[in-house]
Scaffold this motif. Structure first.
Motif, PDB file in Angstrom:
ATOM      1  N   VAL A 196       2.738  -6.414  -4.166  1.00 26.44           N
ATOM      2  CA  VAL A 196       1.467  -5.676  -4.064  1.00 26.44           C
ATOM      3  C   VAL A 196       1.111  -5.446  -2.600  1.00 26.44           C
ATOM      4  O   VAL A 196       0.715  -4.337  -2.203  1.00 26.44           O
ATOM      5  CB  VAL A 196       0.340  -6.451  -4.779  1.00 26.44           C
ATOM      6  CG1 VAL A 196      -1.015  -5.787  -4.515  1.00 26.44           C
ATOM      7  CG2 VAL A 196       0.610  -6.521  -6.275  1.00 26.44           C
ATOM      8  N   ILE A 197       1.270  -6.479  -1.781  1.00 26.22           N
ATOM      9  CA  ILE A 197       0.960  -6.360  -0.353  1.00 26.22           C
ATOM     10  C   ILE A 197       1.859  -5.321   0.314  1.00 26.22           C
ATOM     11  O   ILE A 197       1.401  -4.539   1.159  1.00 26.22           O
ATOM     12  CB  ILE A 197       1.116  -7.726   0.338  1.00 26.22           C
ATOM     13  CG1 ILE A 197       0.056  -8.706  -0.174  1.00 26.22           C
ATOM     14  CG2 ILE A 197       0.997  -7.579   1.857  1.00 26.22           C
ATOM     15  CD1 ILE A 197       0.242 -10.119   0.325  1.00 26.22           C
ATOM     16  N   ILE A 198       3.131  -5.306  -0.073  1.00 27.01           N
ATOM     17  CA  ILE A 198       4.087  -4.360   0.520  1.00 27.01           C
ATOM     18  C   ILE A 198       3.640  -2.925   0.269  1.00 27.01           C
ATOM     19  O   ILE A 198       3.649  -2.083   1.177  1.00 27.01           O
ATOM     20  CB  ILE A 198       5.493  -4.588  -0.053  1.00 27.01           C
ATOM     21  CG1 ILE A 198       6.060  -5.937   0.394  1.00 27.01           C
ATOM     22  CG2 ILE A 198       6.438  -3.462   0.355  1.00 27.01           C
ATOM     23  CD1 ILE A 198       6.141  -6.124   1.868  1.00 27.01           C
ATOM     24  N   VAL A 199       3.247  -2.635  -0.951  1.00 27.71           N
ATOM     25  CA  VAL A 199       2.831  -1.272  -1.299  1.00 27.71           C
ATOM     26  C   VAL A 199       1.584  -0.886  -0.505  1.00 27.71           C
ATOM     27  O   VAL A 199       1.477   0.238   0.005  1.00 27.71           O
ATOM     28  CB  VAL A 199       2.570  -1.155  -2.814  1.00 27.71           C
ATOM     29  CG1 VAL A 199       2.028   0.228  -3.151  1.00 27.71           C
ATOM     30  CG2 VAL A 199       3.855  -1.415  -3.588  1.00 27.71           C
ATOM     31  N   LEU A 200       0.645  -1.809  -0.379  1.00 24.78           N
ATOM     32  CA  LEU A 200      -0.562  -1.525   0.387  1.00 24.78           C
ATOM     33  C   LEU A 200      -0.244  -1.338   1.870  1.00 24.78           C
ATOM     34  O   LEU A 200      -0.804  -0.463   2.533  1.00 24.78           O
ATOM     35  CB  LEU A 200      -1.575  -2.662   0.217  1.00 24.78           C
ATOM     36  CG  LEU A 200      -2.120  -2.898  -1.196  1.00 24.78           C
ATOM     37  CD1 LEU A 200      -3.054  -4.104  -1.209  1.00 24.78           C
ATOM     38  CD2 LEU A 200      -2.848  -1.671  -1.721  1.00 24.78           C
ATOM     39  N   ALA A 201       0.680  -2.148   2.380  1.00 24.11           N
ATOM     40  CA  ALA A 201       0.984  -2.122   3.818  1.00 24.11           C
ATOM     41  C   ALA A 201       1.777  -0.894   4.237  1.00 24.11           C
ATOM     42  O   ALA A 201       1.826  -0.572   5.430  1.00 24.11           O
ATOM     43  CB  ALA A 201       1.752  -3.386   4.211  1.00 24.11           C
ATOM     44  N   MET A 202       2.413  -0.208   3.291  1.00 26.20           N
ATOM     45  CA  MET A 202       3.188   0.981   3.652  1.00 26.20           C
ATOM     46  C   MET A 202       2.301   2.038   4.292  1.00 26.20           C
ATOM     47  O   MET A 202       2.755   2.809   5.140  1.00 26.20           O
ATOM     48  CB  MET A 202       3.902   1.551   2.426  1.00 26.20           C
ATOM     49  CG  MET A 202       5.107   0.738   1.999  1.00 26.20           C
ATOM     50  SD  MET A 202       6.093   1.542   0.733  1.00 26.20           S
ATOM     51  CE  MET A 202       6.790   2.908   1.655  1.00 26.20           C
ATOM     52  N   ASN A 203       1.042   2.099   3.899  1.00 25.97           N
ATOM     53  CA  ASN A 203       0.127   3.063   4.504  1.00 25.97           C
ATOM     54  C   ASN A 203      -0.226   2.703   5.940  1.00 25.97           C
ATOM     55  O   ASN A 203      -0.645   3.555   6.712  1.00 25.97           O
ATOM     56  CB  ASN A 203      -1.173   3.149   3.688  1.00 25.97           C
ATOM     57  CG  ASN A 203      -1.002   3.907   2.397  1.00 25.97           C
ATOM     58  OD1 ASN A 203      -0.270   4.888   2.348  1.00 25.97           O
ATOM     59  ND2 ASN A 203      -1.659   3.454   1.341  1.00 25.97           N
ATOM     60  N   LEU A 204      -0.047   1.425   6.286  1.00 24.90           N
ATOM     61  CA  LEU A 204      -0.451   0.968   7.604  1.00 24.90           C
ATOM     62  C   LEU A 204       0.676   1.073   8.623  1.00 24.90           C
ATOM     63  O   LEU A 204       0.510   1.656   9.699  1.00 24.90           O
ATOM     64  CB  LEU A 204      -0.960  -0.475   7.523  1.00 24.90           C
ATOM     65  CG  LEU A 204      -1.485  -1.094   8.818  1.00 24.90           C
ATOM     66  CD1 LEU A 204      -2.680  -0.296   9.328  1.00 24.90           C
ATOM     67  CD2 LEU A 204      -1.886  -2.546   8.589  1.00 24.90           C
ATOM     68  N   VAL A 205       1.831   0.505   8.315  1.00 26.41           N
ATOM     69  CA  VAL A 205       2.918   0.465   9.294  1.00 26.41           C
ATOM     70  C   VAL A 205       4.202   1.122   8.816  1.00 26.41           C
ATOM     71  O   VAL A 205       5.190   1.158   9.548  1.00 26.41           O
ATOM     72  CB  VAL A 205       3.224  -1.000   9.707  1.00 26.41           C
ATOM     73  CG1 VAL A 205       2.028  -1.624  10.391  1.00 26.41           C
ATOM     74  CG2 VAL A 205       3.629  -1.825   8.494  1.00 26.41           C
ATOM     75  N   GLY A 206       4.237   1.640   7.584  1.00 26.76           N
ATOM     76  CA  GLY A 206       5.457   2.254   7.085  1.00 26.76           C
ATOM     77  C   GLY A 206       6.425   1.217   6.535  1.00 26.76           C
ATOM     78  O   GLY A 206       6.288   0.016   6.764  1.00 26.76           O
ATOM     79  N   SER A 207       7.427   1.688   5.834  1.00 25.10           N
ATOM     80  CA  SER A 207       8.321   0.769   5.119  1.00 25.10           C
ATOM     81  C   SER A 207       9.257  -0.011   6.018  1.00 25.10           C
ATOM     82  O   SER A 207       9.708  -1.093   5.663  1.00 25.10           O
ATOM     83  CB  SER A 207       9.134   1.561   4.084  1.00 25.10           C
ATOM     84  OG  SER A 207       9.955   2.520   4.718  1.00 25.10           O
TER      85      SER A 207
END
Length: 284
Positions: A196-207
């Motif tokens: 869940v955190i990974i999906v949210l963080a993609m908007n912040l720093v990219g994959s």
């Protein structure tokens, strides 16, 4: 200095700037909480594997022309986290090999799908934004922001409620099993929360840069504190401070958001390393 403050005041009137700061702080907080556990369990690069899965899921969502791809990407990533955990326990495919296999495969398939089926006139720009988060954090809608707030509250609540169990399986999983703790269940819970955190963080720093949000705050905190609680609290504080500083610096300087945040975190790590070396690490 006054000119910079005036510029920030002007930017604050724009909703997308407020959304970016709110989402950035929440994502930084959530990623740092579980980051300490992943670093101590030597499973830091699960973030890379799952972020590449999320990239592949986003490519499929783009082909399907889904208006809101976050629920689809989150479901795929959570399922992959469960499979990754199960595969990593296989004696024939170790955890690091499973992560590498899923990571490289998802990234390659996602890029292939985007090339074959994409109708965008700027494919390179879309890929760059997805991989490095160059603009996505500044294009969040109010719906995205509200979803991030809800998911972040759930993540923090899970960590607080199951803190003792997470602590147990982090430091001595064998002993935790011997005392009756369902270690497999809590490992699964950790994997799902990380997804869940990974999906949210993609908007912040990219994959490609997600692991930085997980690793650097934890490593920086470990240079200054020794207890699990102290490291966790310090990592959360450092992560929030670095994300705020990175977003503001990006807005003022016109630099990529994700890369700027990671650069600030690297600087913070060296500062923490210096402080820890001088003080010998704090005990509480």
């Amino acid at each position: 200095m006054n000119a910079m403050l005036q510029k920030l005041v002007i930017y604050w009137d724009y909703p997308f700037v407020r959304y970016a700061l709110i989402v950035g702080v929440l994502i930084a907080l959530c990623s740092s909480l579980l980051g300490v556990t992943l670093v101590l369990k030597r499973f830091s690069f699960i973030g890379d594997g799952l972020s590449h899965v999320a990239f592949g899921a986003m490519a499929i969502a783009a082909v399907l022309q889904l208006s809101n791809d976050m629920p689809f990407v989150m479901i795929v990533t959570v399922i992959s986290a469960v499979l990754l955990l199960r595969t990593g326990q296989n004696t024939k495919i170790k955890g690091d090999a499973a992560i590498a296999m899923i990571s490289v495969g998802s990234l390659a398939i996602g890029y292939l799908i985007m090339n074959i089926f994409s109708t965008s006139a700027n494919l390179s720009g879309d890929v760059c934004s997805t991989l490095f988060g160059s603009t996505s954090i500044l294009t969040l809608s109010e719906t995205d922001m509200r979803l991030c707030v809800v998911m972040s509250v759930i993540v923090v609540a899970v960590f607080v409620l199951f803190y003792n169990k997470i602590f147990a399986v982090t430091f001595d999983e064998s002993f935790a099993r011997a005392t009756g703790t369902k270690a497999s269940l809590y490992n699964l819970m950790i994997a799902v929360v990380i997804a869940v955190i990974i999906v949210l963080a993609m908007n912040l720093v990219g994959s490609l840069l997600i692991s930085a949000l997980v690793i650097f705050p934890a490593l920086s905190a470990m240079r200054m504190f020794k207890s699990f609680f102290g490291v966790t609290v310090c990592a959360a504080a450092l992560s929030v401070i670095c994300s705020l500083a990175g977003i503001l610096a990006s807005i003022l300087g016109g630099t990529p958001v994700g890369s700027t945040i990671v650069a600030v975190q690297i600087l913070m790590f060296f500062i923490s390393w210096a402080v820890g070396s001088v003080n010998g690490g704090m005990q509480k």
